[in-house]
Design a protein around this motif. Sequence first.
Motif, short mmCIF file in Angstrom:
data_model
loop_
_atom_site.label_atom_id
_atom_site.label_comp_id
_atom_site.label_asym_id
_atom_site.label_seq_id
_atom_site.Cartn_x
_atom_site.Cartn_y
_atom_site.Cartn_z
N ALA A 130 0.85 -1.19 0.00
CA ALA A 130 0.00 0.00 0.00
C ALA A 130 0.89 1.24 0.00
CB ALA A 130 -0.91 0.02 1.23
N LYS A 131 0.32 2.34 -0.44
CA LYS A 131 1.05 3.62 -0.45
C LYS A 131 0.63 4.46 0.74
CE LYS A 131 2.34 7.56 -3.35
NZ LYS A 131 3.78 7.28 -3.14
N PHE A 132 1.61 4.95 1.47
CA PHE A 132 1.36 5.79 2.65
C PHE A 132 0.72 7.12 2.24
CE2 PHE A 132 2.88 9.26 5.36
CZ PHE A 132 2.55 8.83 6.62
N SER A 133 -0.24 7.57 3.03
CA SER A 133 -0.85 8.87 2.81
C SER A 133 -0.45 9.86 3.90
CB SER A 133 -2.38 8.76 2.77
OG SER A 133 -2.96 10.06 2.72
N HIS A 134 -0.78 9.55 5.16
CA HIS A 134 -0.55 10.52 6.24
C HIS A 134 -0.75 9.86 7.60
CE1 HIS A 134 -4.95 10.53 5.69
NE2 HIS A 134 -5.01 10.87 6.97
N HIS A 135 -0.58 10.63 8.63
CA HIS A 135 -1.00 10.24 9.97
C HIS A 135 -1.75 11.40 10.59
CE1 HIS A 135 2.01 12.74 12.00
NE2 HIS A 135 2.93 12.25 11.18
N ALA A 136 -2.48 11.12 11.63
CA ALA A 136 -3.27 12.16 12.29
C ALA A 136 -2.35 13.24 12.84
CB ALA A 136 -4.11 11.56 13.40
N LEU A 137 -2.81 14.49 12.79
CA LEU A 137 -2.03 15.61 13.28
C LEU A 137 -2.64 16.25 14.52
CD1 LEU A 137 -0.97 17.34 9.95
CD2 LEU A 137 0.48 16.06 11.53
N ALA A 138 -3.93 16.55 14.46
CA ALA A 138 -4.57 17.21 15.60
C ALA A 138 -4.49 16.34 16.85
CB ALA A 138 -6.03 17.52 15.26
N TRP B 77 -0.96 6.58 14.32
CA TRP B 77 -1.53 5.63 13.37
C TRP B 77 -1.35 6.09 11.93
CZ3 TRP B 77 -1.71 1.68 16.17
CH2 TRP B 77 -2.20 1.71 17.48
N TYR B 78 -0.73 5.26 11.13
CA TYR B 78 -0.51 5.56 9.72
C TYR B 78 -1.77 5.25 8.90
CZ TYR B 78 4.59 6.31 9.92
OH TYR B 78 5.84 6.81 10.15
N VAL B 79 -2.03 6.11 7.95
CA VAL B 79 -3.13 5.91 7.02
C VAL B 79 -2.55 5.66 5.63
CG1 VAL B 79 -5.14 6.99 5.89
CG2 VAL B 79 -4.72 7.36 8.35
N PHE B 80 -2.99 4.59 4.99
CA PHE B 80 -2.54 4.24 3.65
C PHE B 80 -3.69 4.42 2.67
CE2 PHE B 80 0.29 2.11 6.55
CZ PHE B 80 1.54 2.18 5.94
N PHE B 81 -3.33 4.64 1.41
CA PHE B 81 -4.35 4.82 0.38
C PHE B 81 -5.09 3.51 0.08
CE2 PHE B 81 -1.68 8.53 -0.81
CZ PHE B 81 -2.66 9.51 -0.80
N GLU B 82 -4.39 2.38 0.21
CA GLU B 82 -5.02 1.10 -0.09
C GLU B 82 -4.96 0.21 1.14
OE1 GLU B 82 -2.71 2.87 -3.38
OE2 GLU B 82 -1.94 1.71 -1.68
N ASN B 83 -5.76 -0.85 1.11
CA ASN B 83 -5.73 -1.85 2.17
C ASN B 83 -4.87 -3.01 1.68
OD1 ASN B 83 -6.32 -4.03 3.96
ND2 ASN B 83 -8.29 -3.10 4.45
N ASN C 267 -6.63 17.85 1.84
CA ASN C 267 -7.35 16.63 1.44
C ASN C 267 -6.83 15.38 2.14
OD1 ASN C 267 -8.82 18.24 -0.49
ND2 ASN C 267 -7.07 18.05 -1.88
N LYS C 268 -6.38 15.53 3.37
CA LYS C 268 -5.92 14.39 4.14
C LYS C 268 -6.86 14.06 5.30
CE LYS C 268 -2.01 13.72 1.90
NZ LYS C 268 -1.74 12.47 1.14
N ASN C 269 -8.09 14.52 5.18
CA ASN C 269 -9.07 14.28 6.24
C ASN C 269 -9.85 13.00 5.94
OD1 ASN C 269 -10.68 14.47 8.46
ND2 ASN C 269 -11.96 16.13 7.68
N PHE C 270 -9.14 11.87 5.93
CA PHE C 270 -9.80 10.58 5.71
C PHE C 270 -9.01 9.49 6.41
CE2 PHE C 270 -6.74 10.94 2.24
CZ PHE C 270 -6.15 9.69 2.20
N GLY C 271 -9.68 8.38 6.67
CA GLY C 271 -9.02 7.23 7.28
C GLY C 271 -9.20 6.00 6.40
#
Length: 286
Positions: free
Chosen positions: A158-166, A198-204, A233-237
């Motif tokens: 999977a490709k990494f997108s982001h992790h939570a910031l707030a 927690w890392y968020v990826f674009f795919e599972n 546009n990184k407000n997704f899990g």
Amino acid sequence: MKKAVKIIGFTLLTIIILLGTAMGLFIYKVKNGFPVSYETEKPKINFPSNQKAVLVFSKTTGFRHAASIDASKPVLEQLAQKNNWFVYETEDGGVFNSEQLAKFSTVIFDNSTGEVINDEQKRALEQYVENGGGLIGIHGAGDDSHHWDWYEQNLLGAKFSHHALAQQFQTAEIQKDIKADSTISQELPTSWKHADEWYVFFENPRAKGFNIIYFMDGDKIDANGSIPMLAPNKNFGMGNDHPLAWCKSIGKGKTFYTSFGHNEVAWKNETFVKLIENAINWTQMK
């Protein structure tokens, strides 16, 4: 008075622009790595004849998870004593040559970020895994700073997108997957709680044929990682099936990745340490 207001306004605007530029540069460096130098000379290593060898590689040219890396070393040494492994810990990429890699049963990218080895060394590691070697990635080893297609496809899936910031660190209930590999999941709890980044990826990775060991309900955390203008546009899990540890057989070899391990807290958690121990043992199985 008006002149003073203009001066103050101009000063504030300049500060905002400078801060924005600095933040943008930092994000670019995290994603693309800081200045890189590649080590190419083979290190001198005395491999014991009666122990399986584990390479722990923690070089970074991107963000450095220093606390986690430092905490991992004594824990991995303790596991080595328990399991009769020989651990070779280094940040010298010269070890990534076919001759020396063949003597290791497992290679661990211990929060290694950025482009840390050259193209020839990457090919050597790819062949090592496909010919029967084991590759493990921990946390930062899964971010998008590596720029290496084979690595992304065969270790991460999977490709990494982001992790939570707030809310960078959030406690989640971790669930063992019903189809989790029995060797990696043995003696591990079916559920436990842990706080991490927690890392968020674009795919599972499940969709790419990876065997999921642990997952969480991603709808129960705040996964917002957006930064206005810089990383929007990184407000997704990843939804209610948010994998946290997974593995796969690649050719004759094996890979395992977990997004646990941002800081030293993980290495004080017995369940996480057991997960890493089991993963190493699994990669050594032929």
